[in-house]
Write a protein that holds these residues in place. Structure first.
Motif, PDB file in Angstrom:
ATOM      1  N   VAL A  69       0.870  -1.176   0.000  1.00  0.00           N
ATOM      2  CA  VAL A  69       0.000   0.000   0.000  1.00  0.00           C
ATOM      3  C   VAL A  69       0.904   1.222   0.000  1.00  0.00           C
ATOM      4  CG1 VAL A  69      -1.850   1.223   1.167  1.00  0.00           C
ATOM      5  CG2 VAL A  69      -1.732  -1.265   1.322  1.00  0.00           C
ATOM      6  N   THR A  70       0.766   2.059  -1.029  1.00  0.00           N
ATOM      7  CA  THR A  70       1.580   3.261  -1.126  1.00  0.00           C
ATOM      8  C   THR A  70       0.934   4.384  -0.334  1.00  0.00           C
ATOM      9  OG1 THR A  70       0.473   4.045  -3.122  1.00  0.00           O
ATOM     10  CG2 THR A  70       2.375   2.590  -3.421  1.00  0.00           C
ATOM     11  N   TYR A  97       3.070  -4.871   3.147  1.00  0.00           N
ATOM     12  CA  TYR A  97       4.005  -3.747   3.127  1.00  0.00           C
ATOM     13  C   TYR A  97       3.177  -2.467   3.032  1.00  0.00           C
ATOM     14  CZ  TYR A  97       7.668  -7.107   2.037  1.00  0.00           C
ATOM     15  OH  TYR A  97       8.552  -8.161   2.073  1.00  0.00           O
ATOM     16  N   VAL A  98       3.279  -1.627   4.048  1.00  0.00           N
ATOM     17  CA  VAL A  98       2.475  -0.408   4.095  1.00  0.00           C
ATOM     18  C   VAL A  98       3.404   0.772   4.343  1.00  0.00           C
ATOM     19  CG1 VAL A  98       0.564   0.760   5.236  1.00  0.00           C
ATOM     20  CG2 VAL A  98       0.539  -1.706   5.039  1.00  0.00           C
ATOM     21  N   ASP A 102      -6.743   2.028   7.072  1.00  0.00           N
ATOM     22  CA  ASP A 102      -6.536   1.314   5.808  1.00  0.00           C
ATOM     23  C   ASP A 102      -5.808  -0.009   6.028  1.00  0.00           C
ATOM     24  OD1 ASP A 102      -7.714   3.384   4.220  1.00  0.00           O
ATOM     25  OD2 ASP A 102      -5.902   4.563   4.577  1.00  0.00           O
ATOM     26  N   VAL A 103      -4.936  -0.057   7.016  1.00  0.00           N
ATOM     27  CA  VAL A 103      -4.239  -1.295   7.346  1.00  0.00           C
ATOM     28  C   VAL A 103      -5.208  -2.283   7.987  1.00  0.00           C
ATOM     29  CG1 VAL A 103      -2.360  -2.298   8.685  1.00  0.00           C
ATOM     30  CG2 VAL A 103      -2.063  -0.071   7.634  1.00  0.00           C
ATOM     31  N   VAL A 104      -6.054  -1.780   8.874  1.00  0.00           N
ATOM     32  CA  VAL A 104      -7.032  -2.636   9.549  1.00  0.00           C
ATOM     33  C   VAL A 104      -8.033  -3.206   8.549  1.00  0.00           C
ATOM     34  CG1 VAL A 104      -8.906  -2.614  11.254  1.00  0.00           C
ATOM     35  CG2 VAL A 104      -6.732  -1.527  11.770  1.00  0.00           C
ATOM     36  N   LEU A 118      -2.502   5.509  -1.345  1.00  0.00           N
ATOM     37  CA  LEU A 118      -3.516   4.465  -1.190  1.00  0.00           C
ATOM     38  C   LEU A 118      -3.729   3.671  -2.473  1.00  0.00           C
ATOM     39  CD1 LEU A 118      -6.168   6.105   1.137  1.00  0.00           C
ATOM     40  CD2 LEU A 118      -4.314   4.537   1.723  1.00  0.00           C
ATOM     41  N   GLU A 119      -2.629   3.352  -3.140  1.00  0.00           N
ATOM     42  CA  GLU A 119      -2.670   2.439  -4.277  1.00  0.00           C
ATOM     43  C   GLU A 119      -2.305   1.060  -3.749  1.00  0.00           C
ATOM     44  OE1 GLU A 119       0.191   4.151  -6.861  1.00  0.00           O
ATOM     45  OE2 GLU A 119      -1.243   5.529  -7.775  1.00  0.00           O
ATOM     46  N   TYR A 120      -3.120   0.066  -4.058  1.00  0.00           N
ATOM     47  CA  TYR A 120      -2.941  -1.286  -3.555  1.00  0.00           C
ATOM     48  C   TYR A 120      -2.326  -2.144  -4.646  1.00  0.00           C
ATOM     49  CZ  TYR A 120      -5.940   0.121   0.289  1.00  0.00           C
ATOM     50  OH  TYR A 120      -6.459   0.754   1.379  1.00  0.00           O
TER      51      TYR A 120
END
Length: 131
Positions: A63-64, A100-101, A109-111, A67-69
């Motif tokens: 995740v950049t 990888y965040v 967004d991680v959750v 917020l690009e996955y």
């Protein structure tokens, strides 16, 4: 007049210890490279007629900060992430996600990705950087 040549000692560089130092450096880097990547050593493993092969797969999700996955280096919208993970889960018995965040991404967004992994019973590992 005293026009004698003065005997100046010639400047010498003693390089006899250089061979030892280079040998130890080469040995250190060879050992360090096999420790960091244990797949360097090729082995011929024994075969078994009754053994079962366990298919384990590791998938990376990145995740950049924008917020690009990315799922295994392929950009995926967050809405399609669960469907793609479900397809990968059907192919293998055990699936592990390495997440990888970027450090600037909000924890929500991680959750969100962790919730997807929990619903599908997928192991998740959060990649960090050593201090």
């Amino acid at each position: 007049m005293n026009l004698r040549k003065r005997n100046r000692p010639a400047a010498e560089v003693n390089t006899s210890a250089m061979n030892d130092i280079m040998f130890f450096l080469m040995l250190f880097f060879l050992i360090a490279s096999t420790v960091t990547n244990p797949n360097v050593i090729k082995l011929l493993l024994p075969k078994s007629d009754t053994g079962q092969s366990v298919s384990k797969k590791t998938v990376t999700i990145s995740v950049t900060e924008d917020l690009e996955y990315f799922l295994d280096k392929q950009q995926v919208p967050v809405t399609e992430l669960e469907a793609r993970l479900r397809a990968l889960k059907q192919q293998t018995d055990e699936l592990t996600i390495v997440l990888y965040v970027d450090r600037t991404v909000a924890i929500q967004d991680v959750v969100q990705i962790m919730d997807i992994a929990n619903r599908m019973a997928i192991k998740l590992v959060l990649a960090t950087e050593p201090k």
